[in-house]
Design a protein around this motif. Structure first.
Motif, short mmCIF file in Angstrom:
data_model
loop_
_atom_site.label_atom_id
_atom_site.label_comp_id
_atom_site.label_asym_id
_atom_site.label_seq_id
_atom_site.Cartn_x
_atom_site.Cartn_y
_atom_site.Cartn_z
N ALA A 32 -41.08 46.22 25.44
CA ALA A 32 -40.94 46.64 26.83
C ALA A 32 -41.46 45.62 27.84
O ALA A 32 -40.94 45.51 28.94
CB ALA A 32 -41.65 47.97 27.03
N SER A 33 -42.50 44.85 27.47
CA SER A 33 -43.12 44.02 28.48
C SER A 33 -42.60 42.59 28.51
O SER A 33 -43.08 41.77 29.28
CB SER A 33 -44.64 44.03 28.28
N LEU A 34 -41.61 42.29 27.66
CA LEU A 34 -41.06 40.93 27.68
C LEU A 34 -39.91 40.82 28.68
O LEU A 34 -39.28 41.80 29.03
CB LEU A 34 -40.53 40.55 26.29
N ARG A 35 -39.65 39.58 29.11
CA ARG A 35 -38.47 39.31 29.94
C ARG A 35 -37.25 39.22 29.04
O ARG A 35 -37.36 39.09 27.83
CB ARG A 35 -38.65 37.98 30.67
N VAL A 36 -36.07 39.26 29.67
CA VAL A 36 -34.84 39.22 28.88
C VAL A 36 -34.75 37.92 28.09
O VAL A 36 -34.43 37.91 26.90
CB VAL A 36 -33.61 39.40 29.80
N ASP A 37 -35.05 36.77 28.74
CA ASP A 37 -34.91 35.50 28.01
C ASP A 37 -35.93 35.38 26.87
O ASP A 37 -35.65 34.82 25.82
CB ASP A 37 -34.97 34.29 28.95
N GLU A 38 -37.12 35.94 27.10
CA GLU A 38 -38.12 35.93 26.03
C GLU A 38 -37.69 36.79 24.86
O GLU A 38 -37.88 36.46 23.69
CB GLU A 38 -39.47 36.41 26.58
N THR A 39 -37.06 37.94 25.20
CA THR A 39 -36.54 38.82 24.17
C THR A 39 -35.49 38.09 23.34
O THR A 39 -35.48 38.19 22.11
CB THR A 39 -35.91 40.06 24.82
N ALA A 40 -34.62 37.36 24.02
CA ALA A 40 -33.57 36.64 23.31
C ALA A 40 -34.16 35.66 22.31
O ALA A 40 -33.64 35.49 21.21
CB ALA A 40 -32.68 35.90 24.32
N ALA A 41 -35.29 35.05 22.67
CA ALA A 41 -35.89 34.04 21.79
C ALA A 41 -36.42 34.66 20.51
O ALA A 41 -36.53 33.98 19.49
CB ALA A 41 -37.02 33.32 22.53
N ILE A 42 -36.75 35.95 20.54
CA ILE A 42 -37.22 36.61 19.32
C ILE A 42 -36.12 36.63 18.27
O ILE A 42 -36.35 36.40 17.10
CB ILE A 42 -37.69 38.05 19.63
N PHE A 43 -34.89 36.88 18.74
CA PHE A 43 -33.78 36.98 17.80
C PHE A 43 -33.21 35.60 17.47
O PHE A 43 -32.50 35.44 16.50
CB PHE A 43 -32.67 37.85 18.40
N ASP A 44 -33.48 34.62 18.31
CA ASP A 44 -32.79 33.34 18.22
C ASP A 44 -33.78 32.29 17.72
O ASP A 44 -34.57 31.75 18.49
CB ASP A 44 -32.24 32.97 19.61
N HIS A 45 -33.70 31.99 16.43
CA HIS A 45 -34.67 31.05 15.86
C HIS A 45 -34.37 29.61 16.26
O HIS A 45 -35.18 28.72 16.00
CB HIS A 45 -34.71 31.20 14.35
N SER A 46 -33.22 29.37 16.86
CA SER A 46 -32.93 28.00 17.29
C SER A 46 -33.60 27.70 18.63
O SER A 46 -33.68 26.55 19.05
CB SER A 46 -31.42 27.79 17.39
#
Lengths: 335, 521
Positions: free
Chosen positions: B97-111
């Motif tokens: 809940a407390s992450l930004r959208v781009d930070e969230t994306a980085a969790i799924f995106d190992h590149s």
């Protein structure tokens, strides 16, 4: 109202409670307060074995001293249970200030008991209301808001206590130490208070709201509860309870002192956690808090008997809290 | 590597028992490379459980799971399924809940690593988002907690398709479209088909059966933990699937709703019935004069439109404007687009049950009785017998299964939703406000809920219903269609066909959603 045609496979199981011996035992074993009670009994027996003191005297004295901690701890428990990172760091300062105020009013006269207690509680309530306003309306984190209030109270107490020589009323002092047979009256009052607040927490709509807001404030707000108001009320309650504990402690120890509340700041949080309440909020266990308070008190007794230094006492307290937290992890994380 | 095997996933004889419940019973199925398949079944049929065994988050009791030719015993868990190319969106959304959208994306995106990790992750996510949900209106610096459930669902769905360090091979989507409107759903499936053509396999569960029939190639039907039958989507009908799911006549006999009050279709609809006005929505009209929309006692009103066009905001405003006691009035509440005044109290049901619904530490009974404690209290104390009676009454009314002393989190998603419906309906308030209340609920239960709602309305309860499922709107007396925050049309429930609502939602113009929703904390 239209009743649904119940489909045949929809076998309804009503809220049945099969109280067989097995299920009762299971419920006891799973109860979050169990570690606190087991620890309490273990230390009690240890004291008996090491010091050879009578078990009855040990627990009787322990329960009296634990009652101060039970009273502040209950307020702390409400603040922690209502969630949002709630912790009240001002309780120790409220206790000290209330002790001075009440003793000045009582001035050693039994006629002023009621006024003294009421003023002490009101001082706590006001302090709690200020904390609540800082947290809920100004938007400070609870740790910061309550600590700010605490420091302000400490300064007020320092300035004000210089000009005051207060003495608690003798009757109140006697009340905190009196016994009927082997039973300490004040200890029984502590148990009664604990039971009353356990009923408030679990069986009133106010208590349910405290736990609901602690679990999911947004969900509670969509179920006709007002999270900000409920949280604010917990700080007010905590202030009032700390004020009450302050008067009793001053009466018990013969008069107010500047260091009166100090050890209760962290101990009040420790007993909440030891008792099985969730530090993240949403679940408060008052029976466990009571056992945790007796446990911590007896632990100090044990340390004194075995002539452990103060430093070791704190290390043991800390290790105990770590142990209990490790044993009873957040049930949400477990699934 | 056995990358050339034609099957992305082979599940053989998987079983899983939770306590006394056999959640999955000897289930077997296959997903070929580049295939979109569906799993249908009622709430509690075992869909979510089998999918969690497939991706390795929970250990099954027996059976084997073969992903990309690599076989493993089903009783082992997998720490990093994404390294096998397996990606999952769970029914209960799981973004931080407390992450930004781009930070969230980085969790799924190992590149996305190194100094520019945020922008790399956002770039990769946006590439998918723009194609999967054109006009999604998601900004990279928005916090997850500020986003509506539909947008969170969009982010989760899109993140499964990012070509991270390991490309997605098998994507598991548990109720991915449950909060999406019709337009988003259509573009979502179009994107899935494109990726399937590139070799990605997808498993979808949804209670929106027509979506499965229209978009997937095969459908497995589960019941009581067993995979009972397999149907080709072409040739399957809603009825054939429902029959296989084990409830025949109950569902298909559903007819159009009662539309007994008004049949006015102008934008300034004033029902001719003389009953009391419960909700009054006022908005500035195009000519400067204000337009007034009134909702009368006993009506069922639908709020429709594309996701993010102000329906939810208006619904929340109605909730916040309602009084604490039945029949009482509070000061009108202003939003960016409306002035809302309400007579009476209200109860709210949210489909976003994880955030806005359940109390996860409590049992079912305590969850249900929570909003009704006022009438269960004597001398300040909740009466245990009255509480048990209320819970029992709603258990039977909504056909909730299981023990009321079970923790609410032990129930399947749809059953949790029933418990939340029970909580709100038990209040007996003047107004019942529904925010996609049947999210993740199976067809049979939905039909029961609709029937129950009509009964409540007939008794004089007023119902306002925000739905992302246009088909549901047939159950409403009137439907308010929202566009860019304002009500642009009211139509009767009978006229509220999917096409009509979509046409009115777009209104012939190119409309971007307004960024309004989910702001309430």
């Amino acid at each position: 109202m239209t009743n649904l045609e119940t489909r045949p496979e929809t076998t309804l199981s009503a809220p049945t409670t099969n109280r067989t011996a097995g299920t009762v035992a299971l419920r006891v074993l799973k109860h979050p307060a169990l570690p606190a009670f087991v620890g309490m009994i273990a230390i009690w027996l240890a004291i008996g074995a090491i010091a050879g003191r009578g078990l009855v005297e040990t627990i009787s004295a322990g329960i009296i001293i634990a009652t101060f901690l039970v009273i502040v701890g209950i307020g702390q428990l409400f603040v922690i249970t209502v969630g949002n990172g709630g912790i009240d760091l001002s309780v120790s300062y409220v206790m000290t200030l209330s002790a001075f105020l009440a003793c000045q009013i009582m001035a050693g006269n039994d006629a002023n008991i009621a006024t003294g207690i009421i003023v002490a509680v009101i001082a706590g309530v006001v302090a709690g209301a200020v904390s609540a306003a800082l947290i809920e309306f100004v938007g400070m984190p609870p740790l910061v808001g309550t600590l700010a209030v605490g420091f302000a109270l400490q300064t007020i107490t320092l300035i004000y206590s210089g000009s005051v020589v207060g003495v608690a009323s003798p009757a109140l002092s006697d009340f905190t130490t009196a016994q009927i047979g082997p039973f300490p009256i004040f200890g029984i009052v502590g148990i009664v208070i604990a039971v009353a607040f356990a009923v408030i927490l679990k069986r009133t709509s106010y208590g349910r709201r405290i736990e609901a807001v602690g679990q999911k404030p947004v969900a509670a707000s969509f179920a006709n509860a007002r999270p900000a108001l409920i949280r604010a009320s917990a700080y007010v309650l905590s202030g009032g309870m700390a004020g009450l504990a302050g008067v009793f402690l001053a009466a018990y120890s013969g008069g107010p002192s500047l260091g009166l509340g100090t050890s209760y700041q962290l101990a009040s949080i420790a007993v909440v956690v030891l008792g099985g309440s969730l530090i993240a909020g949403g679940r408060g266990i008052i029976s466990g808090l009571w056992a945790g308070a007796v446990l911590l008190t007896l632990l100090t007794t044990l340390a004194n008997i075995t002539r452990l230094s103060g430093g070791w006492q704190f290390i043991i307290q800390g290790a105990l809290i770590v142990l209990v937290l490790a044993l009873s992890r957040n049930p949400l994380a477990r699934r | 590597m056995s990358d050339q095997s034609p099957d992305t996933l082979v599940v053989q004889g998987v079983s899983k028992r939770f306590g006394s419940t056999l959640a999955v019973n000897d289930a077997s199925f296959t997903v070929r490379r580049g295939e979109l398949i569906g799993i249908a079944g009622h709430n509690g049929a075992g869909k979510s459980t089998i999918l969690k065994v497939v991706n390795g988050t929970i250990a099954g009791d027996s059976g084997t799971v073969t992903v990309n030719g690599i076989a493993r015993s089903a009783d082992t868990t997998v720490a990093h399924p994404e390294k096998l190319g397996v990606r999952t969106v769970y029914q209960e959304l799981s973004l931080c809940a407390s992450l930004r959208v781009d930070e969230t994306a980085a969790i799924f995106d190992h590149s996305a690593r190194g100094l520019s990790w945020r922008s790399t992750a956002w770039h990769n996510l946006r590439t998918v988002l723009d194609e999967m949900f054109p006009g999604h209106g998601i900004r990279k610096d928005a916090k997850i907690s500020e986003l509506s459930i539909a947008r969170r669902q969009m982010i989760e769905c899109a993140s499964t398709m990012i070509d991270s360090t390991v490309r997605p091979a098998l994507v598991i989507l548990d109720e991915p479209t449950s909060s999406l409107d019709a337009a988003s759903t259509a573009s979502f499936y179009a994107y899935l088909k494109k990726r399937a053509a590139e070799g990605v396999s997808v498993i979808i569960t949804t209670h929106r059966l027509h979506e499965m029939i229209d978009n997937l190639s095969r459908i497995y039907v589960m019941r009581d933990g067993q995979v009972l039958s397999e149907q080709r989507a072409e040739g399957a009908t809603k009825e054939s699937i429902v029959t296989a799911m084990g409830l025949a006549a109950h569902e298909s006999s559903r007819v159009a709703p009662i539309a007994d009050s008004s049949t006015v279709t102008t934008t300034d609809a004033r029902p001719t019935t003389a009953s009391e006005v419960i909700v009054r929505l006022e908005q500035p009209g195009d000519d400067g004069a204000s337009e007034v929309f009134e909702i009368r006692k006993g009506e069922i009103i639908g709020f429709a439109g594309l996701e993010g066009h102000g329906q939810l905001l208006a619904l929340e405003a109605v909730y916040r404007a309602s009084a604490r006691r039945s029949g009482a009035v509070r000061a009108p509440r202003r939003t960016a687009h409306h002035a809302v005044s309400v007579t009476g109290d209200s109860a709210y049901v949210s489909g976003d049950r994880g955030v806005r619904g359940i109390f996860p530490l409590w049992d079912v009974a305590t969850n249900i009785s929570f909003s009704s404690l006022g009438k269960l209290t004597a001398g300040g104390l909740v009466k245990p017998k009255a509480e048990a009676a209320l819970v029992h009454e709603w258990y039977s009314r909504l056909g909730i299964k299981g023990q009321s002393t079970d923790p609410i989190t032990s129930l399947s998603g749809g059953t949790q939703q029933k418990a939340l419906m029970a909580r709100a309906m038990a209040v007996g308030s003047d107004l019942l406000l529904l925010e996609d209340p049947t999210r993740g609920v199976d067809q049979a239960t939905k039909s029961e809920v609709y029937e129950l709602l009509r009964g409540q309305a007939a008794e004089g309860q007023t119902i306002v219903w925000y739905s992302t499922e246009n088909e549901e709107l047939r159950n409403c007396d009137r439907v308010f269609v929202f566009r860019v925050g304002k009500i642009v049309a009211t139509i009767t429930g009978a006229d509220a066909t999917e096409d009509a609502v979509i046409a009115l939602s777009f209104g012939g113009q190119d409309v971007a959603p307004i960024d309004l929703e989910g702001a309430v904390r």
